[in-house]
Design an enzyme around this catalytic site. Sequence first.
Site: not given
Length: 396
Positions: A207-208
Amino acid sequence: MLRGKKIVLGITGSIAAYKACLIIRGLIKAGAEVQVVITPAGKEFITPITLSALTHKPVISEFFSQRDGTWNSHVDLGLWADAMLIAPCTASTLGKMANGVADNMLITTYLSMKAPVFIAPAMDLDMYAHPSTQANMERLASFGNHFIEAESGFLASGLEGKGRMAEPEHIVAALDEFFEPKDLVGKNILLTAGPTYEKIDPVRFVGNYSSGKMGFALAEECARRGADVTLVAGPVSLKSSHPRIHRVNVESAQEMYNAAVNAFPQMDAAILCAAVADFRPESVAEEKIKRVGQTMDIHLVPNPDIAAELGMMKRSNQKLVGFALETNDEEQNAQNKLEKKNFDFIVLNSLRNEGTCFKSDENQISIISHTGRKDYEKKPKNEVARDIIDELASMK
Ligand code: PMT
């Protein structure tokens, strides 16, 4: 859009009068000018000195100034104001307003008011629920006055919290919304926001750091200006409250792609603010992966590019706005994305600017279009959203 607006703030004799200080602070911070008119009972709860210190204007209370006997003109105030706000407004003042009982400066000002009037009632539940109060409120609403009320709770009676004055920030936001330009009425706008999570196994993902704040601020701004917004949101903890925001929750890039591609044909514009994972694990383990050995490889495969797909689908009467999140060669990278993804303009933000982009409440952007570049200073994300939507709204 309270900048430059002139607000007459009427304060009446309620325990909530102290909250008028927070309302004044909010209005002034938003760029408004505030003139307080207070009832004699109001002065029992808060001193004019406090109020005039906040507004930088003498507080008006009597028909004649006690200093030099000059007449305080309620007629002039009625012409000066862009809006009148009565907060807190007691049951007594509601009754006087509904029946034109002009026995104090606040009521005479109300009766002379040429601008829209907003009322934030403040009283206990029994007084609020009394048929005479309810009848007065109905009457005042039928005269075109706007009520700003506290959101009620969930008790069975449905009246929990009623009568309590709305919170100052809610009151300021209601006025702000009233003055917002309604230049997007009838428009459908698609927004992508937040990160995407690409599953590795049942407990882990790629993810981020995107929080969704920038995308949600854009959704709010579009809705406030009258648009119907389809907000395709990745996994974020933010809430969207505006009734014209229709939220579609997704987790992965593939889900975001499906939702966006499905919605885009019905849209007038799309703004792609999401931080979409470009790659995902080729396969998702069904069980939690155990720690074995010293290293682990995850093979990644490309995700669909939502922006590029919408860029290909785009009709001549649709607009497409993208974002570029860069760490280096910002302008060149943004230019490339503008062309490659067929955007009408791209919003560049750089991780080199501290306290911007991911998670923060502020952002610093440049707007790059086919005709040039505009640079903006660092500001709160709701103001950045306004700049972006101003640019979109100005496009023919
Ligand atoms: O959410 P916040 O914490 O408030 O942070 C806001 C933000 C920094 C995430 C936001 O301002 C931002 O920059 N969003 C775009 C992030 C990004 O992924 O940029 P990019 O340069 O990698 O992508 C270019 C454009 O293509 C973007 O519009 C992106 O949404 C889109 N894209 C990218 C990949 C992909 N597979 N599909 C896409 O649609």
